[in-house]
Design a protein around this motif. Structure first.
Motif, PDB file in Angstrom:
ATOM      1  N   MET A   1       0.818  -1.199   0.000  1.00 34.06           N
ATOM      2  CA  MET A   1       0.000   0.000   0.000  1.00 34.06           C
ATOM      3  C   MET A   1       0.861   1.262   0.000  1.00 34.06           C
ATOM      4  N   ALA A   2       1.902   1.243   0.817  1.00 30.32           N
ATOM      5  CA  ALA A   2       2.801   2.408   0.884  1.00 30.32           C
ATOM      6  C   ALA A   2       3.459   2.659  -0.469  1.00 30.32           C
ATOM      7  N   ASN A   3       3.813   1.577  -1.162  1.00 30.80           N
ATOM      8  CA  ASN A   3       4.429   1.721  -2.485  1.00 30.80           C
ATOM      9  C   ASN A   3       3.482   2.403  -3.456  1.00 30.80           C
ATOM     10  N   LYS A   4       2.205   2.050  -3.390  1.00 33.57           N
ATOM     11  CA  LYS A   4       1.215   2.647  -4.282  1.00 33.57           C
ATOM     12  C   LYS A   4       1.040   4.138  -3.981  1.00 33.57           C
ATOM     13  N   ASN A   6       3.294   6.106  -2.635  1.00 31.32           N
ATOM     14  CA  ASN A   6       4.513   6.786  -3.129  1.00 31.32           C
ATOM     15  C   ASN A   6       4.453   6.951  -4.650  1.00 31.32           C
ATOM     16  N   GLU A   7       3.979   5.908  -5.311  1.00 29.84           N
ATOM     17  CA  GLU A   7       3.845   5.970  -6.763  1.00 29.84           C
ATOM     18  C   GLU A   7       2.894   7.093  -7.174  1.00 29.84           C
ATOM     19  N   ALA A   8       1.801   7.238  -6.444  1.00 31.94           N
ATOM     20  CA  ALA A   8       0.826   8.289  -6.743  1.00 31.94           C
ATOM     21  C   ALA A   8       1.455   9.667  -6.612  1.00 31.94           C
ATOM     22  N   HIS A   9       2.225   9.856  -5.551  1.00 28.89           N
ATOM     23  CA  HIS A   9       2.865  11.164  -5.337  1.00 28.89           C
ATOM     24  C   HIS A   9       3.913  11.449  -6.409  1.00 28.89           C
TER      25      HIS A   9
END
Length: 311
Positions: A1-4, A6-9
């Motif tokens: 979830m954290a990776n997603k 970060n990807e969004a940002h």
């Protein structure tokens, strides 16, 4: 979830870069920004961050609008609405879906607008039947303007049934007539027969025998109606109603032809009362408890329509 997340940002940062201007780049890259916000929205959505996904979709819609890409802007508004739906913020969700539908029409993609409004109507049914009716009617108007009468009639059918459920019987009568006219235009005569039955039931619950009789008489012009089971049943029903023959009305209203219609119309049938006939409950009470002949559904209908039935 954290990776997603970060990807969004990261996509948002790229979008902001697309919007910057300089001595060598005089115009913002709205298309590039919209694309990056779309990717950010998907990443937030996959991370279950629906509020942030909604904001990203709104940004995407904004920049597609700046770029005059109305179809893509409408799609983004619709997606933002779905995020609000997932957050149980239905009134706001419907507002965005309606905004999207207007943009679809402006873009010349009316079919997509109708589908969006139909979807919104389904979402609203469990919460606000009146708003669902409004959405189905708007969707029907969109398809009618495109001469797609089959789709328009199906959507009006949804509206008509909900209007009956709401006991907005005057509005239901108007909706059913419009529905029937569309089916007549596309030569779907068997469905016209069923709409005639629904019209008769609605008009009798409105206390308008003349309008009910007129619907049947007008239907004689439909190929195959005269002498059909639908026609004979309605003639028998109207005769029994006019002569205050409770038994005859009861037999027709509890026949399989009417009892197995769409549920909202079936309830109208088994709750129909003959004016001045003592409420018509003698016959229902005479049936064995829990036995055949529809006594249980009739009892349920009495509860549903206690305030609205003719008496």
């Amino acid at each position: 979830m954290a990776n997603k997340i970060n990807e969004a940002h990261e996509h948002i940062a790229k979008a902001e870069k697309c919007l910057k201007t300089s001595m060598t780049k005089w115009k913002p890259d709205f298309d590039g920004a919209a694309t990056e916000y779309s990717k950010a929205a998907v990443a937030f959505k996959n991370a279950k961050q629906f509020d942030q996904a909604k904001e990203a979709y709104l940004k995407e819609a904004e920049y597609h609008t700046e770029n005059k890409a109305l179809f893509h802007a409408a799609k983004a508004y619709e997606q933002a609405g779905m995020m609000l739906k997932d957050m149980k913020r239905m009134p706001e969700a419907i507002q965005l879906i309606e905004k999207a539908s207007i943009m679809y029409v402006e873009n010349g993609t009316s079919g997509t607008a109708g589908i969006a409004l139909d979807r919104a109507g389904k979402l609203m049914e469990p919460m606000d039947l009146n708003k669902a009716v409004d959405l189905y009617q708007k969707a029907a108007d969109v398809f009618e303007n495109e001469d797609r009468l089959r789709q328009a009639a199906e959507l009006l059918g949804k509206a008509s049934r909900l209007l009956v459920r709401l006991r907005r019987l005057d509005d239901a009568a108007v909706s059913l007539q419009k529905e029937k006219n569309m089916y007549k235009e596309i030569e779907n005569y068997p469905t016209c027969f069923k709409k005639t039955i629904a019209q008769v039931l609605v008009h009798l619950h409105r206390g308008d025998f003349v309008a009910a009789d007129k619907c049947v008489r007008e239907s004689y012009s439909l190929p195959g109606f005269s002498g059909s089971e639908d026609c004979v049943s309605m003639e028998t029903l109207l005769q029994g109603y006019d002569e205050q023959d409770e038994d005859q009305v009861y037999r027709v209203c509890n026949s399989p032809l009417l009892k197995y219609m769409d549920n909202d119309y079936a309830k109208l049938a088994i709750s129909l009362r003959v004016p001045g006939g003592g409420g018509g409950k003698k016959k229902a009470a005479a049936a064995p408890a829990g036995g055949a002949g529809g006594s249980a559904p009739a009892a349920a209908a009495d509860d549903d329509y206690e305030e609205g039935g003719l008496c």
